[in-house]
Design a protein around this motif. Sequence first.
Motif, PDB file in Angstrom:
ATOM      1  N   GLY A  22       0.911  -1.031   0.407  1.00 44.93           N
ATOM      2  CA  GLY A  22      -0.002  -0.103   0.655  1.00 44.93           C
ATOM      3  C   GLY A  22       0.958   1.012   0.077  1.00 44.93           C
ATOM      4  N   LYS A  23       2.335   0.666   0.395  1.00 44.57           N
ATOM      5  CA  LYS A  23       3.066   2.179  -0.134  1.00 44.57           C
ATOM      6  C   LYS A  23       2.570   3.713  -1.076  1.00 44.57           C
ATOM      7  N   SER A  24       2.504   3.346  -2.866  1.00 47.88           N
ATOM      8  CA  SER A  24       2.023   3.976  -3.652  1.00 47.88           C
ATOM      9  C   SER A  24       0.508   4.362  -3.270  1.00 47.88           C
ATOM     10  N   ARG A  64       5.061  14.791  -5.470  1.00 45.92           N
ATOM     11  CA  ARG A  64       5.768  13.691  -5.797  1.00 45.92           C
ATOM     12  C   ARG A  64       5.918  12.929  -7.094  1.00 45.92           C
ATOM     13  N   THR A  65       7.132  12.331  -6.706  1.00 49.30           N
ATOM     14  CA  THR A  65       7.453  11.692  -8.293  1.00 49.30           C
ATOM     15  C   THR A  65       7.301  10.496  -8.454  1.00 49.30           C
ATOM     16  N   PHE A  66       7.208   9.894 -10.008  1.00 50.03           N
ATOM     17  CA  PHE A  66       6.700   8.291  -9.881  1.00 50.03           C
ATOM     18  C   PHE A  66       7.614   6.685  -9.510  1.00 50.03           C
ATOM     19  N   GLN A  67       7.362   5.769  -9.932  1.00 52.41           N
ATOM     20  CA  GLN A  67       8.445   5.157  -9.832  1.00 52.41           C
ATOM     21  C   GLN A  67       9.098   5.043 -10.818  1.00 52.41           C
ATOM     22  N   SER A  68       8.409   5.240 -11.817  1.00 53.93           N
ATOM     23  CA  SER A  68       8.843   5.387 -13.856  1.00 53.93           C
ATOM     24  C   SER A  68       8.437   6.405 -14.511  1.00 53.93           C
ATOM     25  N   LYS A 125      15.104  10.812 -13.467  1.00 54.85           N
ATOM     26  CA  LYS A 125      14.810  10.217 -12.355  1.00 54.85           C
ATOM     27  C   LYS A 125      15.207  11.851 -11.629  1.00 54.85           C
ATOM     28  N   TRP A 126      16.057  11.920 -11.840  1.00 60.36           N
ATOM     29  CA  TRP A 126      16.357  13.603 -11.115  1.00 60.36           C
ATOM     30  C   TRP A 126      15.615  14.894 -11.491  1.00 60.36           C
ATOM     31  N   LEU A 127      15.515  14.576 -13.008  1.00 55.24           N
ATOM     32  CA  LEU A 127      14.437  15.441 -13.631  1.00 55.24           C
ATOM     33  C   LEU A 127      13.122  15.262 -13.287  1.00 55.24           C
ATOM     34  N   ASP A 143       8.507   8.236  -5.056  1.00 49.57           N
ATOM     35  CA  ASP A 143       8.190   6.230  -4.860  1.00 49.57           C
ATOM     36  C   ASP A 143       9.317   5.782  -5.433  1.00 49.57           C
ATOM     37  N   GLU A 144      10.353   5.040  -4.662  1.00 51.69           N
ATOM     38  CA  GLU A 144      10.965   4.632  -5.321  1.00 51.69           C
ATOM     39  C   GLU A 144      11.820   4.867  -6.441  1.00 51.69           C
ATOM     40  N   CYS A 145      12.924   6.353  -6.036  1.00 47.10           N
ATOM     41  CA  CYS A 145      14.034   7.151  -7.031  1.00 47.10           C
ATOM     42  C   CYS A 145      15.025   6.417  -7.116  1.00 47.10           C
TER      43      CYS A 145
END
Length: 225
Positions: A22-24, A64-68, A125-127, A143-145
Amino acid sequence: NHLSFDVNEGEILGLIGPNGSGKSTCINLITGVYIQDSGDIIYQGEHHLKKQSVPDRAFLGLGRTFQSPKPFTSLTVFDSVYTIAMLYCRSMKEARQRAEEILELVGFTDLADILCGKLPIEKRKWLDMARVLAINPKLLMLDECLAGLTPAEMQDSIALVKKINKTGVTVLFIEHVMSAVTQLCTRVVVLNEGKLLSEGDPQVVMKEEAVIKAYLGEDYKNVKN
């Protein structure tokens, strides 16, 4: 499932647990991608987020960021950040200055004119982080960066997260790499099947039998012993 925890201003809080715990989903609830069936999400002690839209939450400082990574592949690195900054700054001049400051912070000044679609995975990922910084976030959810990075890239990314945190940005850090969690986080929240399994100092929590059984596995226990 009756999940409750606090994120303290200025900290880097780890959110960990097995796949499907349930993290994401938790981040999607905080940012408004999903709306919870019951309960409340309270931000800065006064904002009840359930009725706030995704843009409203972003303007409040929730990023937030995303896994992909999701780059604007046809834009340059600068324009990708500048485009977001224009939504949150009072003038184009201010947005340009903000974008330049962010690129300097993440070490992208020399990459400003490169098309985003040509960046390797680490830089993408940095972007993602750079674009979120353009909204001037108060809480940044990552999220899993670190997924898919080499050990060297991982250490560079850990240093960047620390650097961002030192600017005053609170970080909620989702990650499976425990060495990164222990380097970055002063506190962790462990989820399992949508429920709160444990929380506290990562060095203490990771020794708990329930956490080892549900998430880390006996191999982790044997290595630590």
